[in-house]
Design an enzyme around this catalytic site. Structure first.
Site, PDB file in Angstrom:
ATOM      1  N   ASP A  56      -0.388   5.067   0.823  1.00 25.48           N
ATOM      2  CA  ASP A  56      -0.542   5.892   1.770  1.00 25.48           C
ATOM      3  C   ASP A  56      -0.620   5.415   3.205  1.00 25.48           C
ATOM      4  OD1 ASP A  56      -1.154   7.767  -0.188  1.00 25.48           O
ATOM      5  OD2 ASP A  56      -3.387   7.709  -0.247  1.00 25.48           O
TER       6      ASP A  56
ATOM      7  N   ASP B 262       0.968  -1.156  -0.119  1.00 27.96           N
ATOM      8  CA  ASP B 262      -0.066  -0.070  -0.094  1.00 27.96           C
ATOM      9  C   ASP B 262       1.039   1.267  -0.027  1.00 27.96           C
ATOM     10  OD1 ASP B 262      -2.391   1.598   0.444  1.00 27.96           O
ATOM     11  OD2 ASP B 262      -1.768   1.505   2.523  1.00 27.96           O
TER      12      ASP B 262
ATOM     13  N   LYS C 164      -8.162  -3.823  -4.751  1.00 25.83           N
ATOM     14  CA  LYS C 164      -6.769  -4.466  -4.207  1.00 25.83           C
ATOM     15  C   LYS C 164      -6.705  -5.958  -4.335  1.00 25.83           C
ATOM     16  CE  LYS C 164      -4.947  -0.290  -1.726  1.00 25.83           C
ATOM     17  NZ  LYS C 164      -4.599   0.107  -0.223  1.00 25.83           N
TER      18      LYS C 164
ATOM     19  N   SER D 233      -2.646   0.904  -4.621  1.00 25.88           N
ATOM     20  CA  SER D 233      -3.091   1.906  -4.065  1.00 25.88           C
ATOM     21  C   SER D 233      -4.461   2.457  -4.550  1.00 25.88           C
ATOM     22  CB  SER D 233      -2.171   3.183  -3.966  1.00 25.88           C
ATOM     23  OG  SER D 233      -2.474   4.110  -3.455  1.00 25.88           O
ATOM     24  N   GLY D 234      -5.177   2.803  -3.544  1.00 26.57           N
ATOM     25  CA  GLY D 234      -6.373   3.570  -3.743  1.00 26.57           C
ATOM     26  C   GLY D 234      -6.222   4.961  -4.014  1.00 26.57           C
TER      27      GLY D 234
ATOM     28  N   ASP E 228      -1.916  -0.826   5.715  1.00 22.74           N
ATOM     29  CA  ASP E 228      -2.549  -0.435   7.182  1.00 22.74           C
ATOM     30  C   ASP E 228      -3.946  -0.502   7.135  1.00 22.74           C
ATOM     31  OD1 ASP E 228      -3.438   2.704   7.131  1.00 22.74           O
ATOM     32  OD2 ASP E 228      -2.550   2.012   5.429  1.00 22.74           O
TER      33      ASP E 228
END
Length: 295
Positions: A91, A89, A227, A178-179, A248
């Site tokens: 962020d 990930d 994801k 990543s989003g 996270d």
């Protein structure tokens, strides 16, 4: 028993360091022309990286309630030592910030957007709903995104550069899933030496005058479960036997499933999300833990 750490981050300013010439002229925005007849834009890669060190306050392990996965089992260690690919990930994992929150704050809508981010990462609302709601609050223009990237270079989490180097030295492939948005993630990938084809992320769309149009809904990471789909796609395409996902949030945890990631490592060096940490195979607070395990 020794205290572990919480998620509160206190950034420490340190002197800037110049990026190597290899990255100085790289573009951080893909060349894309959209159906609306939108413009093609190139944004230069930021020339300076301002690394920060995340400092956290101690908290008793018993209060966290995660004794079982802070120290990994032999089975989990065996999985980690056998991985052929690791998906990160971005962020609050690779970087110390939540990119969309930082961009929103830069555009004057930080607080409202941060509240939506917390709900999305905790899994209380569908990701696609939270993404659309957050963007609608500030509708970033192309010029504003360019200005943001110029003035706010990526802030990497402590130890991530060393970990990625270690993985690559061990012939383990590295991906960013990543989003967040490619426009903000491409510079991070360049710093870490991760090829563009190993990035799975969302893309902001702009019109002829640079006005905000929305985001590309065809990207798998624009939806809940995206994801997991990205990891499945990578595994199917590259025929990896063992993969790990490190992140996270709830969307990172979703990637651990049959046909996806075999192992989910929760990184809580920036944000400790209790519901996610409780279900992780391994809970870490420093990337040094993973670096040392690969020696």
């Amino acid at each position: 028993m020794e205290a572990l750490t919480t998620s509160r981050v206190v950034p420490v300013q340190v002197p800037c360091k110049k990026l190597s010439s290899l990255f100085a002229n790289l573009s951080c925005l893909e060349l894309r022309r959209y159906p609306c007849g939108g413009r093609v834009s190139i944004m230069n890669h930021p020339r300076l990286l301002r690394p920060v060190t995340a400092s956290v306050q101690p908290q008793e392990l018993s209060a966290l309630g995660h004794e079982g996965n802070v120290v990994p089992s032999n089975e989990i260690l065996d999985l980690w030592e056998s991985v052929e690919a690791v998906c990160f990930d971005v962020d609050s994992t690779v970087c110390v910030d939540e990119g969309i929150d930082e961009l929103a704050e830069f555009c004057g809508a930080g607080k409202a957007v941060a509240e939506w981010t917390a709900r999305a990462m905790g899994g209380s609302v569908p990701f696609e709903e939270a993404l659309a709601a957050r963007l609608s609050l500030f509708k970033p223009s192309l010029s504003k995104v360019e200005e943001y990237l110029e003035k706010r270079p990526p802030r990497l989490s402590p130890g991530i550069e060393e970990l990625v180097k270690k993985l690559r030295a061990n012939n383990i492939d590295v991906y960013l899933i990543s989003g967040g948005f490619r426009q903000m993630i491409n510079p991070v990938a360049s710093i870490l030496g991760i090829p563009r084809e190993n990035i799975f992320a969302n893309n902001l769309l702009f019109g002829n005058s640079g006005e905000f149009l929305g985001f590309d809904e065809n990207e798998p990471t624009s939806r809940s479960g995206g994801k997991a789909k990205a990891v499945e796609q990578i595994r199917k395409g590259r025929l990896y036997k063992t993969m790990a996902m490190i992140g996270d949030g709830a969307t990172d945890l979703e990637a651990r499933k049959p046909g996806g990631a075999d192992l989910f490592i929760c990184y809580a060096g920036v944000q400790l999300r209790e519901a996610v940490a409780a279900k992780a195979d391994w809970l870490i607070f420093k990337f040094e833990t993973l670096i040392n395990s690969l020696d």
